[in-house]
Scaffold this active site. Structure first.
Site, mmCIF file in Angstrom:
data_model
loop_
_atom_site.group_PDB
_atom_site.id
_atom_site.type_symbol
_atom_site.label_atom_id
_atom_site.label_comp_id
_atom_site.label_asym_id
_atom_site.label_seq_id
_atom_site.Cartn_x
_atom_site.Cartn_y
_atom_site.Cartn_z
ATOM 1 N N SER A 116 52.218 41.774 -22.574
ATOM 2 C CA SER A 116 53.386 42.234 -23.310
ATOM 3 C C SER A 116 54.197 43.259 -22.519
ATOM 4 O O SER A 116 54.645 42.968 -21.415
ATOM 5 C CB SER A 116 52.921 42.781 -24.668
ATOM 6 O OG SER A 116 53.998 43.007 -25.529
ATOM 7 N N HIS A 139 55.496 37.014 -24.073
ATOM 8 C CA HIS A 139 55.968 36.612 -25.393
ATOM 9 C C HIS A 139 57.176 37.462 -25.790
ATOM 10 O O HIS A 139 57.396 38.543 -25.225
ATOM 11 C CB HIS A 139 54.862 36.745 -26.449
ATOM 12 C CG HIS A 139 54.414 38.160 -26.680
ATOM 13 N ND1 HIS A 139 55.112 39.042 -27.473
ATOM 14 C CD2 HIS A 139 53.356 38.846 -26.213
ATOM 15 C CE1 HIS A 139 54.500 40.206 -27.496
ATOM 16 N NE2 HIS A 139 53.430 40.126 -26.724
#
Length: 231
Positions: A116, A139
């Protein structure tokens, strides 16, 4: 050194006892000031305090350390060790920007995970490595909580995502098309969209520069530090 909350008076007077309790060994090796090692472990904690049971790295602890590295003439390079699940976006970007703007060479090493918002931190250094078993999850920004104004909130998240993407583009070899494809892949993550990259896959995608471990990271950092004759 232990804080006053965890160290007893006996341990304050007895460093080997303190090391045994905290680190499982009597004596830890001395560290040269020439290279500063900065671990970023667990979740990156920003403006919101995370639960006590969470392993966290607080950005208000990291930023003063980076300022000290920049100002200390004895420190010639910095090694960043990453094993993070991500965390606060603003805090992660602040750390990334500070690392990328240091005047001294830096090397990042992803061990375990650099997920992330850990991705911008990993790519912010002069040279980036990932362990063969290291993983990175790409993501979009996740949002939890009450949404009052849907359109305005969506616009804010879109701009935040653009800031993250732009930083990654400018500090790695990945293309915008490749990053977006990885980010919006469906079916790989159980409850989300995105992609998990393992070791060499992160290098092939253009996010990380090389596969390696501690030995390779130190070798590269030493090569980046200018010799006294060059100065």
């Amino acid at each position: 050194m232990l804080s006053n909350e965890t160290a007893s008076p006996e341990e304050d007077k007895n460093a080997p006892l303190s090391n045994l309790k905290e680190l499982g060994q009597i004596q830890i090796p001395g560290v040269s000031e020439r290279i500063y090692c900065l671990p970023i472990i667990g979740q990156i904690e920003g403006h919101q305090i995370l639960p006590a049971q969470s392993k966290t790295t607080k950005y208000e602890h990291i930023i003063p350390q980076l300022l000290a590295v920049e100002q200390n003439p004895n420190i010639e390079g910095i090694l960043v060790i990453l094993n993070t699940a991500g965390g606060d976006v603003e805090a992660g970007l602040a750390i990334s920007e500070m690392l990328s703007s240091l005047s001294k060479p830096s090397v990042s090493l992803v061990l375990g995970g650099g997920h992330s918002i850990g991705i911008p931190i990993a790519v912010s250094c002069t040279k980036s490595f990932i362990a063969p078993t290291g993983t990175m999850t790409v993501h979009p920004i996740r949002y939890t909580g009450l949404v009052i104004n849907g359109h305005q909130q969506f616009d804010y998240l879109r701009k935040m995502q653009e800031r993250i993407n732009q930083f990654i583009y400018s500090h790695s070899q990945i293309t915008s098309e490749k990053l977006e494809k990885l980010m919006f892949t469906a079916g790989e993550l159980a409850q989300d969209i995105g992609t998990i990259l393992i070791g060499q896959e992160a290098v092939d995608a253009g996010l990380i520069q090389a596969v390696g471990g501690v030995k390779e990271a130190f070798k590269e950092l030493n090569s980046l530090i200018p010799s006294k004759s060059e100065e």
